[in-house]
Write a protein that holds these residues in place. Structure first.
Motif, mmCIF file in Angstrom:
data_model
loop_
_atom_site.group_PDB
_atom_site.id
_atom_site.type_symbol
_atom_site.label_atom_id
_atom_site.label_comp_id
_atom_site.label_asym_id
_atom_site.label_seq_id
_atom_site.Cartn_x
_atom_site.Cartn_y
_atom_site.Cartn_z
ATOM 1 N N MET A 183 13.839 34.794 37.520
ATOM 2 C CA MET A 183 14.771 34.702 38.646
ATOM 3 C C MET A 183 15.945 35.655 38.432
ATOM 4 S SD MET A 183 17.042 31.392 37.713
ATOM 5 C CE MET A 183 17.275 31.046 35.998
ATOM 6 N N ILE A 184 16.666 35.887 39.522
ATOM 7 C CA ILE A 184 17.884 36.696 39.449
ATOM 8 C C ILE A 184 19.036 35.782 39.034
ATOM 9 C CG2 ILE A 184 19.472 38.165 40.758
ATOM 10 C CD1 ILE A 184 16.661 39.307 40.700
ATOM 11 N N VAL A 185 19.770 36.200 38.016
ATOM 12 C CA VAL A 185 20.898 35.392 37.540
ATOM 13 C C VAL A 185 22.208 36.055 37.963
ATOM 14 C CG1 VAL A 185 22.051 34.449 35.497
ATOM 15 C CG2 VAL A 185 19.549 34.511 35.604
ATOM 16 N N ALA A 186 23.106 35.228 38.464
ATOM 17 C CA ALA A 186 24.388 35.745 38.962
ATOM 18 C C ALA A 186 25.495 34.754 38.623
ATOM 19 C CB ALA A 186 24.312 35.960 40.470
ATOM 20 N N THR A 187 26.727 35.210 38.786
ATOM 21 C CA THR A 187 27.876 34.307 38.631
ATOM 22 C C THR A 187 28.818 34.503 39.814
ATOM 23 O OG1 THR A 187 29.010 35.982 37.290
ATOM 24 C CG2 THR A 187 27.838 34.245 36.098
ATOM 25 N N LEU A 188 29.577 33.464 40.118
ATOM 26 C CA LEU A 188 30.540 33.560 41.222
ATOM 27 C C LEU A 188 31.699 34.471 40.837
ATOM 28 C CD1 LEU A 188 31.127 29.980 42.708
ATOM 29 C CD2 LEU A 188 30.885 32.076 44.032
ATOM 30 N N LYS A 189 32.149 35.245 41.777
ATOM 31 C CA LYS A 189 33.344 36.047 41.561
ATOM 32 C C LYS A 189 34.569 35.130 41.552
ATOM 33 C CE LYS A 189 31.925 40.387 43.800
ATOM 34 N NZ LYS A 189 32.281 41.337 42.753
ATOM 35 N N GLU A 190 35.664 35.647 41.024
ATOM 36 C CA GLU A 190 36.918 34.901 41.089
ATOM 37 C C GLU A 190 37.385 34.817 42.534
ATOM 38 O OE1 GLU A 190 38.497 33.233 38.779
ATOM 39 O OE2 GLU A 190 37.096 33.800 37.201
ATOM 40 N N ILE A 191 38.018 33.713 42.879
ATOM 41 C CA ILE A 191 38.393 33.477 44.273
ATOM 42 C C ILE A 191 39.442 34.497 44.750
ATOM 43 C CG2 ILE A 191 40.209 31.767 43.830
ATOM 44 C CD1 ILE A 191 38.863 30.218 46.281
ATOM 45 N N ASP A 192 40.278 34.977 43.846
ATOM 46 C CA ASP A 192 41.289 35.970 44.251
ATOM 47 C C ASP A 192 40.616 37.254 44.737
ATOM 48 O OD1 ASP A 192 43.245 34.228 43.570
ATOM 49 O OD2 ASP A 192 43.772 35.184 41.669
ATOM 50 N N GLU A 193 39.559 37.670 44.027
ATOM 51 C CA GLU A 193 38.833 38.882 44.421
ATOM 52 C C GLU A 193 38.168 38.683 45.783
ATOM 53 O OE1 GLU A 193 35.884 40.222 41.588
ATOM 54 O OE2 GLU A 193 35.115 41.737 42.979
ATOM 55 N N ILE A 194 37.599 37.493 45.978
ATOM 56 C CA ILE A 194 36.945 37.215 47.263
ATOM 57 C C ILE A 194 37.974 37.211 48.388
ATOM 58 C CG2 ILE A 194 35.683 35.446 48.573
ATOM 59 C CD1 ILE A 194 34.370 34.624 45.888
ATOM 60 N N CYS B 149 16.849 31.801 43.678
ATOM 61 C CA CYS B 149 17.271 32.124 42.303
ATOM 62 C C CYS B 149 18.701 31.689 41.999
ATOM 63 C CB CYS B 149 17.184 33.628 42.064
ATOM 64 S SG CYS B 149 15.629 34.373 42.477
ATOM 65 N N VAL B 150 19.619 32.048 42.897
ATOM 66 C CA VAL B 150 21.027 31.811 42.580
ATOM 67 C C VAL B 150 21.416 30.340 42.713
ATOM 68 C CG1 VAL B 150 21.817 34.154 43.020
ATOM 69 C CG2 VAL B 150 21.678 32.520 44.922
ATOM 70 N N ALA B 151 20.496 29.534 43.275
ATOM 71 C CA ALA B 151 20.713 28.080 43.226
ATOM 72 C C ALA B 151 20.333 27.569 41.842
ATOM 73 C CB ALA B 151 19.882 27.382 44.299
ATOM 74 N N GLU B 152 19.230 28.095 41.302
ATOM 75 C CA GLU B 152 18.774 27.681 39.973
ATOM 76 C C GLU B 152 19.814 28.008 38.903
ATOM 77 O OE1 GLU B 152 16.481 25.855 38.762
ATOM 78 O OE2 GLU B 152 16.844 26.359 36.661
ATOM 79 N N CYS B 153 20.512 29.121 39.070
ATOM 80 C CA CYS B 153 21.524 29.462 38.064
ATOM 81 C C CYS B 153 22.918 28.989 38.493
ATOM 82 C CB CYS B 153 21.519 30.954 37.751
ATOM 83 S SG CYS B 153 21.958 32.009 39.116
ATOM 84 N N ALA B 154 22.955 28.049 39.438
ATOM 85 C CA ALA B 154 24.198 27.360 39.823
ATOM 86 C C ALA B 154 25.314 28.323 40.218
ATOM 87 C CB ALA B 154 24.658 26.436 38.697
ATOM 88 N N ALA B 155 24.924 29.381 40.941
ATOM 89 C CA ALA B 155 25.921 30.360 41.381
ATOM 90 C C ALA B 155 26.054 30.403 42.900
ATOM 91 C CB ALA B 155 25.552 31.747 40.859
ATOM 92 N N GLY B 156 24.917 30.264 43.624
ATOM 93 C CA GLY B 156 25.004 30.505 45.067
ATOM 94 C C GLY B 156 24.165 29.587 45.935
ATOM 95 N N GLY B 157 23.766 28.424 45.420
ATOM 96 C CA GLY B 157 22.966 27.489 46.214
ATOM 97 C C GLY B 157 23.820 26.617 47.124
#
Lengths: 102, 222
Positions: free
Chosen positions: B1-12, B30-38
Motif C-alpha cells: 500500500m501507499i503510506v502517507a502522513t498528515l501535513k501539519e495543520i498550519d501548512e494546510i 491505502c491511506v486509511a490503512e496507514c491512518a493518514a487519510g481514511g
C-alpha cells in the motif's frame, strides 16, 4: 451523557467533532486500567485522548477542554465531584465561537 | 500500500485560507490503512480545521466526503454533485489521488493534506515499513522475498557492504540490515544457493529514472 460500551471505542475524531459541533468541553470517563473488561480499552482511550489534546494544541485551543478520568463504574459521588470541578473549569475558558455555516 | 502522513495543520491552512468553502475528501484505501487519510482522519482534519477557523472567528464552509478509492474515476465521480458547491478540494489521498481529482475536476484547485511517503506494509499496529521502491524489475525471487533495492540503504545487489553490526545498518541503527535479513531468510529456507546465481546490474530504465511510467492493457479497455 453519551454511553459507550468501552472507553477504548473513543477516538480523536469523535472528540474533535464534538467540540467543532458546539461542545465547550468533553469529560471522558473510563474504567481503571487493570479493571478493563476488554483488557486494553482503558489504556487505548488514554492514548487517544492525549492525541486529541495534541490536535487541540495545534489549532490553538486549550487542551483542558478534554479531560480523561478513570473512576469506578456506578460511583455517583465520584462523578458528581468530577463534574463540580470540570464544569467551572470549562466555564472559565474563553468560549469557542460557534460556526455560522454547516 | 501507499503510506502517507498528515501535513501539519498550519501548512494546510496556508494553502486553503483563501477559499470560503472547502470539500475535504478522504480515501478509504491505502491511506486509511496507514491512518493518514481514511474516514477517521477526514473527520479529524475537518473538525480540527473548523475549530481552527472558529477560534479565529472565521466561518468557511468545510464539508467532508470519503471515497473508497481516490485514484479511480468510477469512485471519484461519487462527489460530482458536491464539488460545484465548493471553491476548492482538500484531498487526503496520496499524490496519485490528488492528481486524479485535479484531472477530473479541472476547474477546481486541489490541495494535498498528506505527505505521500512510500510503498510499504503494516508491520505491526501503528508501524509502517517501507519495503518496495516500485523499480519495475522485481528480483525478490533471488533474495528470499526481501528487497535489496528497498531494504538495503545502499541498494547493493550482490552482498552486504560489510558495515553493518549486529544486523543493524551502519546508515542508522534503527534500520535492519537488508542483507542480514536476506541471508538469514534464505538460510532458514535452505535456499542460500540462490545467492550463487548472478544478478545483473539493475536496469533503472524501468524505474522512475525513465520518467513517468504507464501500463496499457487493451484487454482491460472498453
Amino acid at each position: 451523557m453519551v454511553s459507550i460500551p468501552c472507553s477504548g471505542k473513543i477516538e480523536a475524531h469523535h472528540l474533535l467533532k464534538t467540540l467543532a459541533g458546539g461542545a465547550q468541553g468533553v469529560l471522558i470517563l473510563a474504567c481503571a486500567e487493570k479493571a478493563c473488561q476488554y483488557l486494553e480499552g482503558s489504556s487505548r482511550s488514554r492514548k487517544r485522548v492525549d492525541y486529541a489534546r495534541e490536535w487541540l494544541h495545534k489549532v490553538g485551543i486549550s487542551a483542558e477542554r478534554l479531560d480523561f478520568v478513570r473512576i469506578p463504574p456506578m460511583d455517583r459521588a465520584a462523578l458528581e465531584n468530577l463534574l463540580r470541578e470540570f464544569i467551572p473549569k470549562i466555564q472559565s475558558l474563553e468560549v469557542i465561537p460557534a460556526i455560522a455555516k454547516a | 500500500m501507499i503510506v502517507a502522513t498528515l501535513k501539519e495543520i498550519d501548512e494546510i491552512r496556508k494553502m486553503i485560507d483563501r477559499y470560503d468553502s472547502v470539500l475535504v475528501v478522504g480515501c478509504d484505501s491505502c491511506v486509511a490503512e496507514c491512518a493518514a487519510g481514511g474516514s477517521r482522519e477526514t473527520m479529524l482534519l475537518a473538525s480540527a480545521l473548523k475549530l481552527s477557523y472558529m477560534k479565529d472567528h472565521q466561518n468557511p464552509t468545510i464539508t467532508e466526503a470519503v471515497l473508497d478509492r481516490q485514484c479511480v474515476d468510477d469512485f471519484i465521480d461519487q462527489i460530482a454533485n458536491q464539488v460545484p458547491d465548493h471553491e476548492a478540494i482538500l484531498s487526503l489521498g496520496c499524490g496519485a489521488g490528488v492528481q486524479a481529482l485535479a484531472r477530473v475536476y479541472r476547474d477546481k484547485p486541489v490541495i494535498p493534506a498528506l505527505n505521500t511517503l512510500f510503498i510499504g506494509e503494516t508491520q505491526s499496529r501503528g508501524v509502517w515499513q517501507e519495503n518496495c521502491l516500485g523499480c519495475g524489475n522485481c528480483k525478490l525471487g533471488f533474495f528470499g522475498a526481501v528487497c535489496p533495492v528497498a531494504r538495503c540503504s545502499k541498494k547493493l545487489m550482490n552482498g552486504p557492504c560489510g558495515g553493518s553490526k549486529g544486523g543493524r545498518c551502519e546508515v542508522h541503527p534503527e534500520i535492519s540490515c537488508g542483507w542480514d535479513l536476506i541471508i538469514r531468510r534464505l538460510d532458514a529456507l535452505g535456499e542460500l544457493d540462490r545467492l550463487t546465481e548472478y544478478v545483473p546490474p539493475v536496469d533503472w530504465s524501468t524505474s522512475h529514472s525513465g520518467g513517468p511510467r504507464k501500463v496499457i492493457r487493451e484487454d482491460q479497455q472498453p
